[in-house]
Design an enzyme around this catalytic site. Structure first.
Site, PDB file in Angstrom:
ATOM      1  N   ALA A   1      -2.905  -2.678   8.376  1.00 26.54           N
ATOM      2  CA  ALA A   1      -2.009  -1.506   8.337  1.00 26.54           C
ATOM      3  C   ALA A   1      -1.742  -1.059   6.899  1.00 26.54           C
ATOM      4  O   ALA A   1      -0.618  -0.717   6.531  1.00 26.54           O
ATOM      5  CB  ALA A   1      -0.710  -1.792   9.087  1.00 26.54           C
ATOM      6  N   GLY A   2      -2.807  -1.112   6.100  1.00 27.55           N
ATOM      7  CA  GLY A   2      -2.690  -0.666   4.705  1.00 27.55           C
ATOM      8  C   GLY A   2      -1.787  -1.561   3.867  1.00 27.55           C
ATOM      9  O   GLY A   2      -1.279  -1.137   2.835  1.00 27.55           O
TER      10      GLY A   2
ATOM     11  N   TYR B   1     -13.798   9.857  -0.653  1.00 24.65           N
ATOM     12  CA  TYR B   1     -12.963   8.802  -1.242  1.00 24.65           C
ATOM     13  C   TYR B   1     -12.877   8.987  -2.761  1.00 24.65           C
ATOM     14  O   TYR B   1     -13.869   9.288  -3.429  1.00 24.65           O
ATOM     15  CB  TYR B   1     -13.515   7.409  -0.912  1.00 24.65           C
ATOM     16  CG  TYR B   1     -13.274   6.986   0.527  1.00 24.65           C
ATOM     17  CD1 TYR B   1     -12.458   7.729   1.374  1.00 24.65           C
ATOM     18  CD2 TYR B   1     -13.860   5.856   1.051  1.00 24.65           C
ATOM     19  CE1 TYR B   1     -12.235   7.346   2.693  1.00 24.65           C
ATOM     20  CE2 TYR B   1     -13.644   5.465   2.372  1.00 24.65           C
ATOM     21  CZ  TYR B   1     -12.830   6.226   3.185  1.00 24.65           C
ATOM     22  OH  TYR B   1     -12.608   5.849   4.486  1.00 24.65           O
TER      23      TYR B   1
ATOM     24  N   PHE C   1       2.177  -7.081   5.314  1.00 29.26           N
ATOM     25  CA  PHE C   1       2.692  -8.039   4.329  1.00 29.26           C
ATOM     26  C   PHE C   1       3.995  -7.590   3.683  1.00 29.26           C
ATOM     27  O   PHE C   1       4.821  -8.409   3.320  1.00 29.26           O
ATOM     28  CB  PHE C   1       1.651  -8.269   3.227  1.00 29.26           C
ATOM     29  CG  PHE C   1       0.294  -8.606   3.768  1.00 29.26           C
ATOM     30  CD1 PHE C   1       0.071  -9.830   4.378  1.00 29.26           C
ATOM     31  CD2 PHE C   1      -0.748  -7.696   3.698  1.00 29.26           C
ATOM     32  CE1 PHE C   1      -1.173 -10.143   4.903  1.00 29.26           C
ATOM     33  CE2 PHE C   1      -1.994  -8.007   4.215  1.00 29.26           C
ATOM     34  CZ  PHE C   1      -2.207  -9.220   4.826  1.00 29.26           C
TER      35      PHE C   1
ATOM     36  N   SER D   1      -7.890   0.058   8.185  1.00 24.75           N
ATOM     37  CA  SER D   1      -6.553  -0.472   7.902  1.00 24.75           C
ATOM     38  C   SER D   1      -6.206  -1.639   8.831  1.00 24.75           C
ATOM     39  O   SER D   1      -5.194  -1.606   9.548  1.00 24.75           O
ATOM     40  CB  SER D   1      -5.486   0.628   7.993  1.00 24.75           C
ATOM     41  OG  SER D   1      -5.649   1.558   6.945  1.00 24.75           O
ATOM     42  N   PRO D   2      -7.028  -2.705   8.821  1.00 28.48           N
ATOM     43  CA  PRO D   2      -6.763  -3.833   9.720  1.00 28.48           C
ATOM     44  C   PRO D   2      -5.462  -4.554   9.404  1.00 28.48           C
ATOM     45  O   PRO D   2      -4.919  -5.254  10.270  1.00 28.48           O
ATOM     46  CB  PRO D   2      -7.976  -4.746   9.492  1.00 28.48           C
ATOM     47  CG  PRO D   2      -8.487  -4.363   8.133  1.00 28.48           C
ATOM     48  CD  PRO D   2      -8.229  -2.905   7.997  1.00 28.48           C
TER      49      PRO D   2
HETATM   50  N1  NAP Z   1     -12.074   6.398   8.968  1.00 29.73           N
HETATM   51  C1  NAP Z   1     -10.906   6.643   8.436  1.00 29.73           C
HETATM   52  O1  NAP Z   1     -10.254   7.666   8.702  1.00 29.73           O
HETATM   53  C2  NAP Z   1     -10.330   5.634   7.469  1.00 29.73           C
HETATM   54  C3  NAP Z   1      -8.992   5.741   7.050  1.00 29.73           C
HETATM   55  C4  NAP Z   1      -8.490   4.774   6.165  1.00 29.73           C
HETATM   56  C5  NAP Z   1      -9.326   3.730   5.740  1.00 29.73           C
HETATM   57  N2  NAP Z   1     -10.639   3.679   6.141  1.00 29.73           N
HETATM   58  C6  NAP Z   1     -11.527   2.571   5.714  1.00 29.73           C
HETATM   59  O2  NAP Z   1     -10.897   1.352   5.985  1.00 29.73           O
HETATM   60  C7  NAP Z   1     -10.862   0.555   4.796  1.00 29.73           C
HETATM   61  C8  NAP Z   1      -9.670  -0.353   4.825  1.00 29.73           C
HETATM   62  O3  NAP Z   1      -8.456   0.392   4.902  1.00 29.73           O
HETATM   63  P1  NAP Z   1      -7.183  -0.141   4.129  1.00 29.73           P
HETATM   64  O4  NAP Z   1      -7.493  -0.246   2.677  1.00 29.73           O
HETATM   65  O5  NAP Z   1      -6.001   0.641   4.545  1.00 29.73           O
HETATM   66  O6  NAP Z   1      -7.138  -1.648   4.727  1.00 29.73           O
HETATM   67  P2  NAP Z   1      -6.010  -2.767   4.771  1.00 29.73           P
HETATM   68  O7  NAP Z   1      -6.737  -4.063   4.548  1.00 29.73           O
HETATM   69  O8  NAP Z   1      -5.201  -2.620   6.006  1.00 29.73           O
HETATM   70  O9  NAP Z   1      -5.034  -2.465   3.551  1.00 29.73           O
HETATM   71  C9  NAP Z   1      -5.414  -2.726   2.229  1.00 29.73           C
HETATM   72  C10 NAP Z   1      -4.146  -2.833   1.412  1.00 29.73           C
HETATM   73  O10 NAP Z   1      -3.475  -4.016   1.818  1.00 29.73           O
HETATM   74  C11 NAP Z   1      -3.301  -4.855   0.688  1.00 29.73           C
HETATM   75  N3  NAP Z   1      -3.610  -6.233   1.116  1.00 29.73           N
HETATM   76  C12 NAP Z   1      -4.728  -6.686   1.711  1.00 29.73           C
HETATM   77  N4  NAP Z   1      -4.663  -8.003   1.944  1.00 29.73           N
HETATM   78  C13 NAP Z   1      -3.453  -8.399   1.455  1.00 29.73           C
HETATM   79  C14 NAP Z   1      -2.780  -9.661   1.420  1.00 29.73           C
HETATM   80  N5  NAP Z   1      -3.366 -10.770   1.903  1.00 29.73           N
HETATM   81  N6  NAP Z   1      -1.557  -9.689   0.889  1.00 29.73           N
HETATM   82  C15 NAP Z   1      -0.966  -8.568   0.407  1.00 29.73           C
HETATM   83  N7  NAP Z   1      -1.543  -7.338   0.418  1.00 29.73           N
HETATM   84  C16 NAP Z   1      -2.785  -7.268   0.941  1.00 29.73           C
HETATM   85  C17 NAP Z   1      -4.320  -4.401  -0.338  1.00 29.73           C
HETATM   86  O11 NAP Z   1      -3.840  -4.637  -1.654  1.00 29.73           O
HETATM   87  P3  NAP Z   1      -4.799  -5.399  -2.731  1.00 29.73           P
HETATM   88  O12 NAP Z   1      -5.963  -4.487  -3.003  1.00 29.73           O
HETATM   89  O13 NAP Z   1      -3.870  -5.555  -3.901  1.00 29.73           O
HETATM   90  O14 NAP Z   1      -5.201  -6.701  -2.126  1.00 29.73           O
HETATM   91  C18 NAP Z   1      -4.414  -2.913  -0.064  1.00 29.73           C
HETATM   92  O15 NAP Z   1      -3.409  -2.191  -0.739  1.00 29.73           O
HETATM   93  C19 NAP Z   1     -10.898   1.591   3.658  1.00 29.73           C
HETATM   94  O16 NAP Z   1     -11.370   1.067   2.444  1.00 29.73           O
HETATM   95  C20 NAP Z   1     -11.849   2.605   4.222  1.00 29.73           C
HETATM   96  O17 NAP Z   1     -13.183   2.166   4.022  1.00 29.73           O
HETATM   97  C21 NAP Z   1     -11.128   4.597   7.003  1.00 29.73           C
END
Ligand code: NAP
Length: 303
Positions: free
Chosen positions: A216-217, A56, A221, A213-214
């Site tokens: 979907a990243g 990361y 939204f 990505s709960p």
């Molecule tokens: N194992 C794997 O291959 C893998 C791959 C990808 C990710 N991961 C893990 O999964 C974690 C989560 O993944 P993710 O970051 O994609 O999760 P996510 O929660 O689906 O997406 C996060 C994104 O959504 C935005 N967001 C979240 N809540 C919001 C809201 N209420 N309104 C508007 N935008 C919102 C965030 O922006 P803000 O920061 O501005 O709130 C951020 O850009 C990563 O940190 C990592 O640890 C693992």
């Protein structure tokens, strides 16, 4: 609100029902005491499972986290550090990596774990995941290196990420201890793991999945694609029935409803959004509403 606990398998580990991921840490521009404040705030809410990976931030995030933790090392015992290994990604921090490749060899896993321990300034990892399936994975070799890391006290539990059911079963067949999770992409916009055998296998083995990505990243939204718009409309239509629940509450409640006991890994850098997400823990979606969201995701009636 204190987040409840979650046993990932019958023999542990004991994690928090909701985890937090540091993939996007460098985007948040948080360092030192500011990052420590975020970590402490998460722990105070009962979010103790903290997800990382060696790569990361171009192989930088673990060390940024470790620097913050060094300001209050006593916090180490209040958290579970999850990290991953097995991807070689060409980047200036790793000049010897010339080709993107997966590597689950003994030497690579051992070197990666040593580096992660040094980065986090700790002497153990709570959970080590193989980040992606390696077509050259020798399951006997991985099992042997897992055993030696466990015996050395360097890693307490092992799991995988993005594995198919057969890849999971292959590695498990060579291990004496259970793999404690398969960290997979799973959300109302990505329901596939319910239909490709991934979640069937985990339920069969009573292993809790971690959902990356709960939201979907963030596409839930702000996605402009038809699927995201349909799901947003469906979430909005349910809001009043669930006490004016916001889309993030309902989208997370949809995941939490799955009987495998999914552990969502939140990815926001904003504490207010973490607090908002936790409201999902108080929502039990009625079955018809759960299916209405699935139908919106799939863009077709349930067959
Ligand atoms: N194992 C794997 O291959 C893998 C791959 C990808 C990710 N991961 C893990 O999964 C974690 C989560 O993944 P993710 O970051 O994609 O999760 P996510 O929660 O689906 O997406 C996060 C994104 O959504 C935005 N967001 C979240 N809540 C919001 C809201 N209420 N309104 C508007 N935008 C919102 C965030 O922006 P803000 O920061 O501005 O709130 C951020 O850009 C990563 O940190 C990592 O640890 C693992």
């Amino acid at each position: 609100m204190t987040v409840p606990r979650l046993m990932m398998t019958g023999v542990g580990p004991d994690f928090s029902r909701i985890a937090f991921g540091f993939w996007r840490l460098l985007e948040w521009d948080l360092r030192g005491q500011d990052l420590l404040n975020l970590i402490e705030a998460l722990l105070d809410r009962g979010i103790t499972t903290l997800d990382h990976a060696d790569l990361y931030g171009g192989y930088a995030c673990e060390a940024v986290f470790g620097e913050a933790l060094a300001l209050n090392p006593g916090l180490r015992s209040r958290m579970e550090i999850v990290t991953k290994c097995g991807i070689k990604y060409p980047t200036p921090a790793r000049p010897t990596y010339q080709q993107k490749a997966y590597d689950t060899s003994r030497d690579h896993i051992l070197a990666s774990v040593e580096q992660s321990l040094q980065n986090f300034r700790t002497d153990y990892l709570d959970l080590l995941l193989i980040h992606r399936p390696d077509p050259l994975m020798d399951a006997d070799e991985v099992a042997a290196v897992f055993n030696s890391l466990y015996d050395a006290g360097k890693v307490r539990y092992f799991g995988v990420s993005n594995f198919t059911p057969s890849q999971f079963a292959l590695l498990q067949s060579r291990l004496d201890v259970p793999l404690v999770t398969n960290q997979i992409e799973f959300s109302v916009l990505h329901p596939e793991p319910m239909f490709d055998g991934t979640l069937d296998q985990l339920q069969q083995r009573r292993v809790a999945p971690q959902a990356w990505s709960p939201y979907a990243g963030g596409r839930i939204f702000n996605g402009q694609d038809a699927q995201a718009q349909r799901v947003r409309d469906a979430l909005a239509a349910l809001s009043a029935k669930y006490n004016d629940a916001a889309p993030d509450h309902l989208a997370l409640a949809w995941l939490l409803a799955h009987p495998t006991r999914v552990q969502p890994v939140l990815g926001t850098g904003k504490l207010a959004r973490v607090d908002s997400a936790l409201k999902a823990l108080d929502i039990t979606l009625e079955r018809d509403d759960w299916f209405a969201l699935l139908e919106a995701s799939q863009g077709a009636p349930v067959p």
